[in-house]
Design an enzyme around this catalytic site. Structure first.
Site, PDB file in Angstrom:
ATOM      1  N   LYS A 203      91.437 114.736  93.192  1.00  0.00           N
ATOM      2  CA  LYS A 203      92.888 113.877  93.201  1.00  0.00           C
ATOM      3  C   LYS A 203      92.775 113.039  91.935  1.00  0.00           C
ATOM      4  CE  LYS A 203      95.782 111.459  96.224  1.00  0.00           C
ATOM      5  NZ  LYS A 203      95.875 110.744  97.557  1.00  0.00           N
ATOM      6  N   SER A 275      99.836 112.241 100.077  1.00  0.00           N
ATOM      7  CA  SER A 275      99.855 112.187  98.639  1.00  0.00           C
ATOM      8  C   SER A 275      98.750 113.183  98.310  1.00  0.00           C
ATOM      9  CB  SER A 275      99.920 110.704  98.116  1.00  0.00           C
ATOM     10  OG  SER A 275      98.543 110.283  98.274  1.00  0.00           O
ATOM     11  N   SER A 299      97.861 110.920 103.850  1.00  0.00           N
ATOM     12  CA  SER A 299      97.630 111.387 102.762  1.00  0.00           C
ATOM     13  C   SER A 299      96.519 112.639 102.611  1.00  0.00           C
ATOM     14  CB  SER A 299      97.570 110.410 101.437  1.00  0.00           C
ATOM     15  OG  SER A 299      98.703 109.823 101.453  1.00  0.00           O
TER      16      SER A 299
END
Length: 572
Positions: A203, A275, A299
């Protein structure tokens, strides 16, 4: 005539009053500007309304000088540059009173099912969807090389990453270098373990020297760090190969970033949720063997649900966050997203533990027995969550029936009566502090998402939450921690089942409990559904074992999205 002249008189009077008001306001504005924005009694009265308080006129007058002094302190503080990496001197502790570490320290079991034999597929492209366990066997036994597998994933990432909008930065040079090193080491007899030579994605909020770390925002599009995040360092030590930095919703909210909306491979017209949007999307699409995500409030769980991946949000304090973007110092957690539960266990084992940099991390072993007798795992289920499901209810009821058929006895449980939603602003306050410079410099206008339900507005309104209420909210959080400990203790459970959203998701992010999410079927549009296994503190192993048993009994994780739909979407 009388009415008309009276009306004219009223009009003249109103005009006169308006001019007077304008003069008064104008004079006040000039005074306000010249006196350095003086705080007035009326300002205090207005602030009282925002905080839900009421003071007397005498009390307001009394506090004026102190408020002015406070403001001077604030202005002095703001002259000191506070980078996102600097954490508060207050450390969140998820442990209830009397928590006993002794049993955790003693149990260092780690057992997983290493394949006895893995056959190569006729179409080598299918390797992209193999679990880490199978890929590890093939690499270890030199049936394929890390470089071959890395090039396979790099080509898929180039082909599908832009369409899914999950790719931020391709780390091709680094990947090929790491893959070549892995092959040389394995050839010489130095095998680091099941992650050795396995390509993965990060990420894009983890610092990686030599590559941008954008946090999903155009504000930080060219941001470079001359350091590596601890998670990256640990995976490098395990021999894993970084092929890409993956998208996240801007500043870790949702699936929309400066490159667009990250897409769900199962339904490209739908966002992948966030996210950890790119981490789940890329894993589901076979662009990486696994990925690393983060969770503050859903997330990892949410995009794993949307994209049909397996995800682990660990206990707070398990994985060092050094080198990762801070959103909420007391709620941020780092965990893996993969194709199988067993993969999650392998990845998690590699990234846990203290590094001397993140002071919230506990030095505790990770115990996991992938063959443990299910009757030894004490499980519960959140009946209210399953009863309140509106769509695809039969799919969720089938989860309970499947586990019962495996010999798992499920006890009905309820969550604490205190509604965690009332203290969810803890996240907003910490996020507003983490990105205060954006608000004060008006950089929030540059962010992709605007409007009420977006960071710019949240940062601004969180500035008006009193510090006292923030601390009171954290005291209520302590009550929730104790209540959760009581439920696990009195119900004598190690883990409980729930649907993947709802009250439990926020609650356990606030209390720091671990959660494993796996697919549990598909809706009528062919999009994945999921179920979650919430463990007691530091009991990731129990939650993973139960989730593994369910996963093997159902096989939903073996299905893969048809990426041909991306072409149709592009043409339209």
């Amino acid at each position: 005539m009388r009415l008309k002249s009276r009306s004219g008189a009223i009009s003249l009077a109103l005009i006169g009053m308006a001019l007077s008001v304008i003069l008064i306001i104008g004079g006040a504005f000039i005074l306000y500007q010249t006196k350095g924005k003086e705080i007035t009694i009326q300002d205090v009265a207005s602030a009282e309304k925002i905080a839900g308080l009421q003071f007397t006129l005498k009390e307001r007058k009394m506090m004026l000088e102190d408020l002015k002094s406070n403001l001077e302190s604030f202005n002095q503080m703001r002259k000191i540059s506070l980078e996102n990496a600097i954490s508060p001197a207050l450390i969140f502790n998820p442990l209830p009173a009397g928590f006993d570490f002794r049993k955790l320290m003693e149990d260092k079991t780690f057992i997983y099912d290493e394949p006895q034999e893995v056959k190569l597929p006729d179409n080598l492209e299918e390797l992209a969807f193999y679990p880490v366990t199978d890929l590890a066997w093939l690499i270890k036994n030199r049936r394929i090389s890390s470089e071959f597998l890395t090039r396979l994933y790099l080509e898929r990432m180039k082909k599908y990453g832009p369409e899914l909008r999950c790719l931020v930065t391709l780390t091709e040079d680094l990947a090929l270098e790491q893959a070549s090193q892995a092959d040389r080491e394995i050839m010489s007899g130095k095998y680091r373990g099941p992650l050795h030579g396995i390509p993965y994605g990060l990420k894009d909020l983890f610092a990686t020297r030599g590559y941008p770390t954008t946090w999903g925002s155009s504000i930080y599009k060219t941001q470079m760090f001359d350091e590596n995040a601890t998670v990256f360092e640990k995976l490098t030590e395990a021999g894993a190969v970084l092929v890409a930095k993956l998208s996240l919703g801007e500043l870790a909210w949702g699936d929309i970033w400066y490159g667009g909306m990250t897409r769900n491979p199962w339904d490209p017209e739908q966002g992948s949720s966030g996210s950890s949007a790119g981490s789940a999307s890329a894993t589901a699409a076979g662009l990486v063997a696994f990925a690393i995500g983060t969770e503050t409030w859903g997330s990892i769980v949410s995009p794993s649900t949307r994209c049909g991946t397996s995800g682990l949000r660990p206990t707070f304090g398990r994985v060092s966050r050094y080198g990762a973007m801070a959103l909420s110092w007391s709620m941020d957690k780092i965990g893996p997203i993969a194709r199988t539960v067993e993969d999650l266990a392998l990845i998690f084992r590699a990234i846990i533990g203290p590094d001397g940099k993140d002071r919230t991390v506990y030095h505790l072993p990770f115990s996991y027995d992938g063959r443990e007798d299910l009757k030894k795992i004490k499980a519960g289920y959140l009946k209210k969550a399953f009863d309140q499901v509106r769509n695809n209810k039969e799919k969720y009821q089938a989860v309970l029936e499947t586990l019962k058929s495996l010999g798992v006895e499920l006890k009905e449980i309820d969550l604490p009566e205190i509604n965690p939603g009332m203290i969810s602003f803890i996240l907003n306050v910490e996020a507003a502090a983490a990105f205060d410079q954006i608000t004060r410099d008006n950089l929030d206008d540059l962010m992709v998402r605007q409007g009420r339900n977006a960071w710019p507005n949240v940062f601004r309104q969180a500035r008006l939450i009193p510090a006292v209420e923030y601390l009171q909210a954290n005291r209520i959080r302590t009550l929730l921690i104790e209540e959760m400990a009581r439920i696990f203790r009195e119900k004598e459970i190690d883990v409980y089942l729930t649907t993947s959203g709802g009250t439990s998701l926020l609650l356990t992010n606030l209390t720091g409990h671990p959660q494993v999410v796996v697919p549990c079927g598909f809706d009528d549009k062919g999009r994945p559904l999921s179920v979650s296994f919430v463990g007691d503190l530091f009991q990731e192993g129990k939650a993973l074992r139960l989730a593994k048993a369910y996963q093997l009994a159902t096989g939903f994780h073996l299905k893969h999205p048809d990426l041909g739909r991306l072409k149709t979407l592009k043409e339209n």
